[in-house]
Design an enzyme around this catalytic site. Sequence first.
Site, PDB file in Angstrom:
ATOM      1  N   SER A 262       2.554  71.162  34.604  1.00 34.43           N
ATOM      2  CA  SER A 262       3.166  72.459  34.920  1.00 34.43           C
ATOM      3  C   SER A 262       4.508  72.476  34.210  1.00 34.43           C
ATOM      4  CB  SER A 262       3.479  72.713  36.252  1.00 34.43           C
ATOM      5  OG  SER A 262       4.262  71.949  36.931  1.00 34.43           O
TER       6      SER A 262
ATOM      7  N   LYS B 169      10.105  72.060  38.761  1.00 36.02           N
ATOM      8  CA  LYS B 169       9.914  73.605  38.435  1.00 36.02           C
ATOM      9  C   LYS B 169      11.303  73.914  37.912  1.00 36.02           C
ATOM     10  CE  LYS B 169       5.856  74.098  39.948  1.00 36.02           C
ATOM     11  NZ  LYS B 169       4.570  73.804  39.109  1.00 36.02           N
TER      12      LYS B 169
END
Length: 179
Positions: free
Chosen positions: A41, A82
């Site tokens: 990700s 993230k």
Amino acid sequence: MSKQTLGQSLYGWLQTITAVLTAIILVFTFLGRITPVDGVSMEPTLHTGDLMLVRSIGYRPRQGDVVVLTKPFDLTEGPIVKRVIAVGGQQVDIDYGTGTVYMDGAALDEPYLKEVMRPPWYGGLTSVTVPEGSVFVMGDNRNNSNDSRDVTLGTVDERYILGRAELVFFPFRNFGRIQ
């Protein structure tokens, strides 16, 4: 000079090992920790298997920071990595037609993205005002990232943030500061 007995020598070593382990635990608990990257990700910024140094002490999230958080959601286990898109009080709007993220009405300059963003497979939020004390996070590989667009994660309370990912130190070919 007197000779130490075996017991005295072992006791001295045990004291030294205990002091070193205590120092290591205190450093990793309060100053920072080593965290592995698991998943795609955050590509191209981070890759599976990268080991990062994460700074904890005195950290306050800022837009653009890469953070490690522990909020459990969906099938995710363990810490997740993230990028902070917005902090408390800011408005996030996502235009999937152009692949653009807006923060407080201004398009974000995101040179770290892997590719143009498409609508996520899980639906996804298109507009949100981030509550105070929370952050909105997204992966750099937007097309393969479960992030704040997923209502099962949503905005993340800052208390779930372990810290800012500062540096990749292993493997050595990826060594460097995280931007």
